[in-house]
Design an enzyme around this catalytic site. Structure first.
Site, mmCIF file in Angstrom:
data_model
loop_
_atom_site.group_PDB
_atom_site.id
_atom_site.type_symbol
_atom_site.label_atom_id
_atom_site.label_comp_id
_atom_site.label_asym_id
_atom_site.label_seq_id
_atom_site.Cartn_x
_atom_site.Cartn_y
_atom_site.Cartn_z
ATOM 1 N N GLU A 76 -9.215 -1.708 0.030
ATOM 2 C CA GLU A 76 -10.132 -2.659 -0.563
ATOM 3 C C GLU A 76 -9.731 -4.117 0.021
ATOM 4 O O GLU A 76 -10.946 -4.675 0.514
ATOM 5 C CB GLU A 76 -10.144 -2.849 -1.937
ATOM 6 N N ASP A 77 -8.402 -4.471 0.291
ATOM 7 C CA ASP A 77 -8.385 -5.937 0.508
ATOM 8 C C ASP A 77 -7.648 -6.179 1.629
ATOM 9 O O ASP A 77 -7.272 -7.447 2.003
ATOM 10 C CB ASP A 77 -7.179 -6.650 -0.789
ATOM 11 N N ASP A 139 -3.079 -0.841 -13.374
ATOM 12 C CA ASP A 139 -3.703 -1.771 -12.624
ATOM 13 C C ASP A 139 -4.239 -3.059 -13.568
ATOM 14 O O ASP A 139 -4.254 -4.099 -13.369
ATOM 15 C CB ASP A 139 -4.459 -1.424 -11.727
#
Length: 714
Positions: A76-77, A139
């Site tokens: 994602e990042d 998370d």
């Protein structure tokens, strides 16, 4: 941040066979991938995936879960791809990272629909591999631990509210009470900061005042049990600020009124010692009625097992005591992680503790959209439980306030759909009866039965509500299609054409429909006019339309009464595609007319109903309809009577007796006016047709106690 070798040592401490090389490679890959990225706190971004992995090691999860925690944000990042993850770490970890990544993308949306869609996707992902949820919970916990660094207060509140509404209840359903408590308290501090600060301050004061008191209670409990031969460990645990606040809200109590802020735990070696310890406690101290719960013989759905009791304990203090074995204690704190089976290479997805997950998937299948799914699931997760039994002794856990209909759907969807009656502890009861702990419930079924729309008013489980709504949607659409087809067939006949569904193919795009049934459903629902559709198919027919002028009411009634091209009223469930007007209560045998109402279908009135005058200026809404009833059908319709009875003993009994003897069934009775001599009563009677009602009226008029009786209008 913990260092690389420390993370590996933590995993190896509880799983000596863990893949050390895999863990080292994931650590290095994640650190390099996130590089110089930083968080809102100013810390290196890598501290987040490392924090998630550390939480997962406290849960003693397998290597694949720890690696997923390290890698969960890389796709994602960072510039890392899913193919790259699968190539370096294998398909299993690739799928886990993909599941968590999809959920993270959805969380970026603040819109309510996306919030609901996020939860729907979460349930789908964890149904394939429940480790996705475990990583997601870790998370969320780490994000909540650092939420105070986010500057936008509205964003903090939104994340905290989602944590309270979704992630904390899911952690509880997984049996992970330690994670649940942390999530709730961190979110509580953000959503209700003043209440949180007040409770924390009071707890701090009590802690200072009562440290010696708690120690004395623990010492006395330990001595009492040991003297009676029960070897145990006794500890005290302060209730969390959020659980205290929730109890204050639920029971409307002040903080000072709470008597069980401290809970004491007695941990023993085996189940026999649990009950032995309970006997010792109850023999030494007075038990508080209604506070004993046995979750060992009937565990909670998440497999939580323990004995709970409340007593007037040492130093005459009211205290709560939990008695459990060491294994039970581990399951209570860690939930599913305490009895992990992925080490054997097979997912832990069977067993009674996963029934709730299968029920969430059932709700997902029946829900119309994400918002309805979220609404029904909240119903499923937030309520206290009652435990009931089938006739064979199987245990069914339901939310408090559940009914036999909820029980039927919990057994199986088909059992719920065909439910016609129920017995609780051998006695026949109404379907809306509330179930209580220990009830034995037997469901009576009939293949001819279908779910009633009225059930939705009293069911409390998400699964029952989703199934009922799905049936109503399906039936409504089928009836709207049938009604729409009849309406457009009449217009085709008027133009001299023969109708077929394929005639609509050319206008599907115009009416934004995918198939002919969509157009027919819109016509039946009143969203489209049949004449409008015919004009679109045959543009030249516009000239034949009725001139735009007011048609006299008597002409409309005369036209409706002809019945030559009338649409037959048969096989439709009232309250769906058609509605019988409450002003005139039409019955088979009455001359009738339909009024099309946008979004509701057709309302059926008698031809002489005064309400029709309000539709005199909208002739396009009038519809020719006629009864087409099966004479052998057992259908009943409601007729309304206006009755004047003499005010003397037995008059009301005479009224009901006459109606009953003439095979009428009273569904409602209301006294509208009373005087010294007479009572005026409105009576709703279920009858077969207008002739049946006429016979009842004649019999009532022949009864001395009845002064007058007429069919009610208006």
């Amino acid at each position: 941040m913990i260092r690389q070798f420390e993370l590996v040592e933590r995993v190896k401490a509880y799983d000596p066979g863990a893949d050390e090389d895999l863990l080292n490679r994931a650590y290095v890959f994640s650190m390099k991938a996130h590089g110089s990225q930083s968080r809102a706190s100013g810390d290196p971004y890598f501290s987040h995936p490392l924090g998630v992995a550390e939480i997962l090691t406290r849960l003693k999860l397998d290597s694949a879960s720890i690696v997923t925690g390290l890698l969960h944000d890389t796709v994602e990042d960072t510039e890392a791809t899913l193919d790259q993850i699968e190539g370096l770490f294998g398909t299993e970890i690739g799928q886990l990272v993909d599941g968590v990544t999809k959920l993270s993308r959805l969380e970026l949306q603040s819109d309510h629909t996306k919030h609901a869609e996020n939860f729907r996707k979460l349930v789908l992902a964890m149904s394939n591999d429940i480790r996705v949820l475990l990583v997601k919970l870790a998370d969320r916990l780490h994000n909540m631990q650092t939420i105070h660094y986010i500057k936008d207060p509205e964003k903090r509140r939104r994340i905290a509210l989602e944590t309270l509404e979704i992630y904390a209840p899911l952690a509880e359903r997984m049996g992970m009470h330690e994670i649940k408590d942390q999530l709730e308290n961190l979110a509580f501090a953000q959503v209700y900061p003043e209440a949180y600060a007040s409770i924390v301050q009071r707890l701090s004061f009590l802690r200072e005042q009562g440290t010696d008191l708690a120690d004395q209670i623990i010492a006395e409990l330990g001595a009492v049990l040991t003297d009676d031969g029960v070897q145990c460990t006794v500890s005290g645990r302060e209730k969390t600020p959020y659980s205290i606040w929730r109890k204050m809200q639920k029971k409307r109590m002040e903080f000072e009124q709470l008597s069980d802020i401290m809970a004491f735990r007695i941990i023993v070696d085996d189940v026999t010692a649990c009950y032995q310890g309970l006997g010792v406690i109850h023999s030494h101290y007075s038990m508080i009625p209604g506070r004993f719960k046995d979750y060992i013989s009937t565990p909670k759905p998440n497999n939580y097992r323990s004995l709970h009791t409340g007593v007037i304990g040492p130093l005459r203090h009211r205290i709560e005591i939990q008695i459990r074995t060491y294994d039970m204690h581990e399951v209570a704190e860690l939930g599913v992680a305490a009895h992990w089976q992925y080490k054997q290479g097979r997912p832990l997805m069977e067993g009674r503790q996963y029934r709730w997950l299968r029920e969430l998937l059932d709700i997902l299948e029946h829900a119309a959209g994400p918002e309805e799914f979220l609404e029904n699931t909240k119903l499923e997760m937030f309520q206290d439980q009652v435990f009931c039994f089938t006739p064979k002794g199987d245990l069914i856990a339901l939310p408090r306030g559940a009914t036999p209909v909820d029980f039927a759907y919990a057994v199986h969807t088909e059992v719920g759909n065909t439910c016609v009656g129920a017995k609780i502890n051998g006695r026949i009861v109404p379907l809306r009866s509330e179930l209580h702990n220990g009830d034995q419930v037997e469901i009576v079924n009939s293949r001819a039965q279908t779910p009633s729309p009225t059930w939705e008013r009293f069911v409390v489980t998400g699964k029952a509500r989703a199934c009922i709504r799905r049936f109503i949607r399906t039936q409504q659409r089928a009836q709207y299609i049938e009604l729409g087809r009849a309406m457009i067939q009449k217009e085709f006949q008027h133009e001299g054409y023969e109708y077929a569904d394929k005639s609509l193919d050319g206008v599907l795009k115009k009416f934004k429909a995918e198939e002919p049934e969509d157009v027919l459903a819109q016509i039946g629902e009143g969203m489209l006019g049949a004449r409008e559709v015919v004009n679109a198919i045959f543009p030249g027919t516009r000239a034949k339309q009725v001139p735009d002028k007011v048609v006299p009411l008597n002409r409309q009634r005369a036209k409706a009464a002809k019945g030559s091209t009338a649409i037959p009223i048969r096989g439709l469930i009232p309250g769906m595609a058609m509605h019988f007007a409450g002003c005139c209560h039409p019955l088979p045998g009455d001359r009738i007319v339909g009024i099309v109402t946008t979004g509701k279908g057709v309302t059926i009135h008698t031809i002489d109903c005064e309400t029709l005058e309000s539709f005199a200026e909208t002739p396009e809404r009038w519809l020719d309809v006629a009864w087409d009833q099966d004479p052998n059908a057992a259908d009943s319709h409601v007729g309304r009577l206006s009755v004047v009875i003499t005010n003397q003993p037995g008059s009301l009994g005479s009224l009901t007796t006459v109606i009953g003897k003439n095979l009428g069934n009273i569904s409602n009775l209301k006294i509208t006016n009373r005087s010294i001599d007479f009572f005026e009563v409105l009576v709703d009677v279920e009858v077969k047709d207008v002739r049946h009602l006429t016979n009842i009226i004649a019999a009532l008029r022949a009864t001395p106690a009845i002064s007058s009786v007429d069919r009610a209008r208006g």
